[in-house]
Structure formats: structure tokens, C-alpha cells
Design a protein around this motif. Structure first.
Motif, PDB file in Angstrom:
ATOM      1  N   VAL A   1      -0.365  -0.352  -6.060  1.00 50.37           N
ATOM      2  CA  VAL A   1      -1.389   0.301  -5.236  1.00 50.37           C
ATOM      3  C   VAL A   1      -1.041   1.780  -5.059  1.00 50.37           C
ATOM      4  O   VAL A   1      -1.904   2.656  -5.216  1.00 50.37           O
ATOM      5  N   LEU A   2       0.217   2.067  -4.756  1.00 54.98           N
ATOM      6  CA  LEU A   2       0.629   3.465  -4.573  1.00 54.98           C
ATOM      7  C   LEU A   2       0.476   4.266  -5.867  1.00 54.98           C
ATOM      8  O   LEU A   2      -0.027   5.389  -5.849  1.00 54.98           O
ATOM      9  N   VAL A   3       0.913   3.678  -6.985  1.00 52.72           N
ATOM     10  CA  VAL A   3       0.790   4.366  -8.278  1.00 52.72           C
ATOM     11  C   VAL A   3      -0.685   4.606  -8.601  1.00 52.72           C
ATOM     12  O   VAL A   3      -1.065   5.680  -9.085  1.00 52.72           O
ATOM     13  N   ALA A   4      -1.531   3.621  -8.323  1.00 51.02           N
ATOM     14  CA  ALA A   4      -2.959   3.755  -8.603  1.00 51.02           C
ATOM     15  C   ALA A   4      -3.597   4.851  -7.749  1.00 51.02           C
ATOM     16  O   ALA A   4      -4.478   5.588  -8.226  1.00 51.02           O
ATOM     17  N   ILE A   5      -3.173   4.971  -6.508  1.00 46.84           N
ATOM     18  CA  ILE A   5      -3.697   6.037  -5.648  1.00 46.84           C
ATOM     19  C   ILE A   5      -3.334   7.405  -6.221  1.00 46.84           C
ATOM     20  O   ILE A   5      -4.187   8.293  -6.331  1.00 46.84           O
ATOM     21  N   VAL A   6      -2.073   7.571  -6.617  1.00 41.85           N
ATOM     22  CA  VAL A   6      -1.649   8.844  -7.200  1.00 41.85           C
ATOM     23  C   VAL A   6      -2.383   9.085  -8.521  1.00 41.85           C
ATOM     24  O   VAL A   6      -2.818  10.203  -8.808  1.00 41.85           O
ATOM     25  N   ASP A   7      -2.534   8.044  -9.324  1.00 39.98           N
ATOM     26  CA  ASP A   7      -3.249   8.140 -10.593  1.00 39.98           C
ATOM     27  C   ASP A   7      -4.694   8.604 -10.358  1.00 39.98           C
ATOM     28  O   ASP A   7      -5.201   9.480 -11.064  1.00 39.98           O
ATOM     29  N   ALA A   8      -5.350   8.025  -9.365  1.00 38.02           N
ATOM     30  CA  ALA A   8      -6.728   8.418  -9.050  1.00 38.02           C
ATOM     31  C   ALA A   8      -6.790   9.888  -8.639  1.00 38.02           C
ATOM     32  O   ALA A   8      -7.696  10.621  -9.060  1.00 38.02           O
TER      33      ALA A   8
ATOM     34  N   ARG B   1       4.088   6.326   9.532  1.00 43.48           N
ATOM     35  CA  ARG B   1       2.906   5.685   8.954  1.00 43.48           C
ATOM     36  C   ARG B   1       2.698   6.096   7.502  1.00 43.48           C
ATOM     37  O   ARG B   1       2.063   5.391   6.737  1.00 43.48           O
ATOM     38  N   PHE B   2       3.205   7.250   7.138  1.00 42.53           N
ATOM     39  CA  PHE B   2       3.044   7.750   5.777  1.00 42.53           C
ATOM     40  C   PHE B   2       4.314   7.569   4.943  1.00 42.53           C
ATOM     41  O   PHE B   2       4.394   8.086   3.831  1.00 42.53           O
ATOM     42  N   ASP B   3       5.279   6.852   5.481  1.00 46.47           N
ATOM     43  CA  ASP B   3       6.549   6.651   4.775  1.00 46.47           C
ATOM     44  C   ASP B   3       6.402   5.519   3.757  1.00 46.47           C
ATOM     45  O   ASP B   3       6.378   4.349   4.120  1.00 46.47           O
ATOM     46  N   ILE B   4       6.302   5.891   2.501  1.00 48.71           N
ATOM     47  CA  ILE B   4       6.136   4.901   1.426  1.00 48.71           C
ATOM     48  C   ILE B   4       7.465   4.555   0.759  1.00 48.71           C
ATOM     49  O   ILE B   4       7.498   3.775  -0.186  1.00 48.71           O
ATOM     50  N   SER B   5       8.549   5.124   1.280  1.00 49.53           N
ATOM     51  CA  SER B   5       9.853   4.927   0.635  1.00 49.53           C
ATOM     52  C   SER B   5      10.277   3.459   0.603  1.00 49.53           C
ATOM     53  O   SER B   5      10.905   3.024  -0.361  1.00 49.53           O
TER      54      SER B   5
END
Length: 179
Positions: free
Chosen positions: A109-116, A3-7
Motif C-alpha cells: 500500500v505504501l509503495v503504491a501510494i508513492v508510485d501513484a 500518525r505519519f510514521d511509516i517506519s
């Protein structure tokens, strides 16, 4: 843990950057731009010790972008379903463009989450509300990468819209004639 695999999202984004317009050949320029522009800005941040003095505005923009991108994704699913009902080489290229856009949009979306996360941590590290230069470089890199992702998505979304809804040639920017 799957569920947490963003690869798969990251791999799909990078694959989309790896091929030229028609899915043929390597698009090395895309790699250079996507890593070079944010990399230069991050290097400048480190060299000049830039700080983010008003990070709350950037954090707000990033948070809004996450929700907006997820909303656009939902709309893209509907556009993709409508395009699936049509045939032709022109439509197939638009479907591929839409599929590529999904890769970039979800990567955004993933980059924005890390950016936040970086912005929140940076705002709280020094206790002053600004992001110090030794953390700001990461936020600037991520925000620049995010901007490039969105820039790549806009023409693809426009193409999917004009194709799906059969926009007349005199209003369709993909047609070179002005009439």
C-alpha cells in the motif's frame, strides 16, 4: 507526527524478508530479488531512456491496488482471528505466514501510494501526459517492487485460506498428493 510514521511498516516488511521460511536464518535471496529486479529495470530505463507513454493505465491499476490491498487487509484480520482459535504447529506456521503477509501487504500500500504520486508528478512535469525517462525510472522501480510484493503475498494468503477453512487434501495445493 506519529500518525505519519511509516517506519514500523517498512521495518516489518524488511524483517519478514530477512528470515527464511521457518523464521530461521537469513533469506539473502529475497533481498537480492526485491532490490535487484526493480534496480535492473530502473537502470535499463535510465540507460535506454524509456518513457511511459500511457501512464494513465498504470496509475489506474496502482490506485485500484491500493483499495484492493486495504480490503484484503480487512479480510486478513478476520482470518487471523479464526486462526487464533486453533492450535498446532501447522496452524502456527500459517499464522506466522499471515503475519508476514500483513507486513508485505501494508508495505505494498505504501509503495503504491508513492508510485501513484510519482506517476501523477511525471504526467504533469512535461505537460504532454507521458512520463519522461528521468522520472519513469522511479515509477518502473516502484511498480516492479509492488509486483514482487504481491507475488510474495499470494501463496501466504492461499495457505491461510486452506488452513482456516480446512480445505480437503485432494483440493489443497499444499498437499503433494493428487487424491
Amino acid at each position: 507526527m506519529s500518525r505519519f510514521d511509516i517506519s514500523a511498516v517498512i521495518r516489518g516488511h524488511w524483517k519478514s524478508l530477512s528470515f527464511g521460511e521457518a523464521g530461521v536464518g537469513k533469506d539473502r535471496l529475497a533481498h537480492v530479488v526485491f532490490l535487484g529486479v526493480p534496480g535492473v529495470l530502473a537502470a535499463l530505463t535510465l540507460a535506454l531512456r524509456w518513457e511511459l507513454n500511457q501512464p494513465a493505465a498504470l496509475l489506474t491499476a496502482v490506485a485500484l491496488l491500493i483499495s484492493g490491498a486495504l480490503s484484503v487487509f480487512a479480510q486478513m484480520v478476520g482470518l487471523r482471528a479464526r486462526l487464533a482459535e486453533r492450535d498446532g504447529e501447522w496452524v502456527e506456521r500459517r499464522r506466522e505466514g499471515l503475519d508476514e503477509t500483513v507486513n508485505h501487504l501494508l508495505a505494498a500500500v505504501l509503495v503504491a501510494i508513492v508510485d501513484a504520486i510519482v506517476l501523477v508528478v511525471g504526467m504533469n512535469v512535461g505537460g504532454t501526459g507521458h512520463v519522461p525517462w528521468y522520472i519513469a525510472w522511479a515509477a518502473i522501480f516502484l511498480t516492479a517492487y509492488l509486483g514482487l510484493l504481491l507475488l510474495v503475498c499470494v501463496p501466504r494468503l492461499y495457505s491461510a485460506y486452506t488452513t482456516t477453512f480446512s480445505v480437503p487434501p485432494h483440493l489443497d495445493g499444499w498437499h503433494s498428493s493428487m487424491r
